[in-house]
Scaffold this active site. Structure first.
Site: not given
Ligand code: GDG
Length: 461
Positions: A161, A370
């Site tokens: 990821h 990312d």
């Molecule tokens: C890893 C990789 C890759 C965030 N704040 C809250 C919340 N979130 C959710 C978002 C989104 C998820 O968390 C974050 O996903 P990201 O992709 O932006 O980042 P990582 O956590 O670093 O994820 C990344 C991912 O894995 C998938 O492969 O895209 O590059 O680093 O869904 O909405 N959700 C809730 N409350 C929050 O305050 N419920």
């Protein structure tokens, strides 16, 4: 979900954390995996999230809606070495192009291998011959090799990821070959983007003596055949669009809207992590305020940053740094009735987030690196088609490969990010619609179901 060819086989998902039913506020990935498991029937195996005196003395079992959950506890020491120490103290910074932050200790690596052995040991007893196994992320790189040593012959896929840096950087990780070469024990290795895939192939071909066959498979130095491919992860596009459309009736969304008093909202939502480029983002916003006094009182920046991995020093440091920076910006520019930045260290229900995204004229997503960045995609999917906001997106997020109609920026270039913010705030409706439509059709074509099925189809080919 329409069932692809492998539909008969039981799916076994393995990840460090397991989204147990009705326990976790499931994110996009967790609910997609849950949907895939529900459809086929399956097993989800991983850490229980609990610490105990000893690792894996028993497997906790739970059954819900066609899915079996099997989880194990970890000892404090194993969790410290495996999760905090090696996975998040060494691998995470290395995979995010930050060798300067790598805190490598041999004892942590040993703990990482120990926990992977414990996973392999417990998992092996739960696997049936036709099961298809899908392992997730950097915590579990050597798991397939350990399962193979125990005689497991099933199809095993791995999805990373995070980004994967070029071989020239990866080799700075002590014992890199011992660890990374074990990836060849998987039948399929999935990464997010073509750039990550090039890095993977380059590493295997030039650092481990693997060769590329004409059919696209690689042959490892010890003769194992495996495939690798890019599968850009996505979101439940239709589900998020619908959630955002109906979130408007939530009291909290109304309160946010009222509090803006007509000002344009810029929103950022990120786990509090140094890879997300938050200090640079705050700096770019401060630069915008400095050079565009006409925007004062007309804009508000809301940064939601739920804390994560507080046991790792760098995460505590960045938290302090951001508190100082937000305080400094407000101290310098705020008026009695206006604060330029609202900085919040807590998480919100996901549906509420979609409503916040929809309220924002600008989505500001500027990670330094990312793998993909799902927030960028969620921001786009949440917009009002009649009056969509603008996405300002880092070139170094995997999402930039697909969302080319965002305003793409280098997150380290303060002036460029400030320029993009200004352009986004002033963008005419016709251009906003045209950019949003282009991005939205990408997200409709490649949603989380497509991603999930594409990986499993390739694994079972
Ligand atoms: C890893 C990789 C890759 C965030 N704040 C809250 C919340 N979130 C959710 C978002 C989104 C998820 O968390 C974050 O996903 P990201 O992709 O932006 O980042 P990582 O956590 O670093 O994820 C990344 C991912 O894995 C998938 O492969 O895209 O590059 O680093 O869904 O909405 N959700 C809730 N409350 C929050 O305050 N419920």
């Amino acid at each position: 979900m329409t069932a692809p060819r492998h539909a008969g086989a039981r799916l076994v998902v393995v990840s460090n954390r397991v989204a147990l039913p009705r326990r976790t506020a499931a994110g996009g990935l967790a609910s997609a995996l849950q949907a895939a498991l529900c459809e086929r029937g399956g097993l989800w195996f991983g850490w229980s999230g609990k610490l105990a005196a000893e690792t894996a003395t028993q497997v906790h079992r739970l059954h819900d809606a066609k899915v079996d959950y099997a989880t194990i506890d970890l000892s404090h020491a194993d969790h410290d070495d495996f999760y905090t120490g090696f996975a998040n103290g060494a691998l995470w910074p290395m995979l995010h192009y930050r060798p300067d932050l790598v805190d490598y200790r041999r004892s942590h690596l040993h703990g990482y291998l120990r926990v992977n052995e414990a996973f392999a040991d417990r998992l092996q007893r739960l696997i049936a011959p036709d099961d298809v196994i899908w392992v997730h992320d950097y915590h579990l790189i050597p798991l397939a090799a350990m399962l193979r040593r125990r005689g497991v012959k099933n199809r095993i896929g791995f999805f990373l990821h995070t980004p994967l840096p070029a071989a020239g950087l990866l080799i700075a990780l002590p014992n890199h070959r011992e660890l990374l070469e074990t990836l060849a024990s998987y039948d399929l290795i999935g990464v997010h983007t073509a750039r990550d895939l090039r890095a993977l192939e380059d590493y295997f071909l030039h650092e481990t003596g693997a060769t590329m066959r004409r059919d696209g498979r690689m042959r490892s130095a010890n003769g194992r055949l495996f495939r690798s491919a890019a599968f850009p992860i996505s979101i439940d596009t239709a589900g998020i669009a619908e959630a955002a459309r109906t979130a408007g009736s939530n009291r909290e969304i109304g309160q946010l809207r009222d509090s803006l008093e007509g000002r344009s909202l810029i929103i950022g939502v990120d786990r509090l992590d140094y890879s997300k480029g938050l200090p640079q983002r705050f700096q770019a916003y401060a630069r915008l305020l400095e050079r565009a006094p006409e925007l004062h009182r007309r804009i508000t920046f809301l940064q939601i940053a739920p804390p994560s991995r507080g046991a790792v020093l760098e995460y505590r440091q960045i938290r302090r740094e951001l508190e100082r920076s937000a305080g400094h910006i407000n101290g310098k520019y705020a008026a009695p009735d206006w604060a330029p930045i609202r900085y919040i260290n807590k998480s919100f229900p996901h549906k509420l987030l979609t409503g916040y995204y929809r309220t924002a004229r600008v989505g500001l997503v500027t990670p330094l690196r990312d793998g993909m960045n799902l927030v960028a995609k969620e921001y786009v999917a949440s917009q009002d088609p009649e009056d969509p906001g603008v996405l300002v997106l880092s070139r170094f997020a995997g999402a930039a490969q697909e969302l080319t109609d965002a305003l793409l920026v280098n997150p380290a270039d303060t002036e460029e990010v400030a320029d993009a913010l200004q352009q986004a705030l002033n963008m005419p409706l016709a251009e906003r619609r045209q950019r949003w439509n282009a991005m939205m059709s990408v997200l409709r074509e490649n949603d989380i179901t497509v991603w999930c099925n594409a990986f499993l189809r390739a694994l079972c080919r």
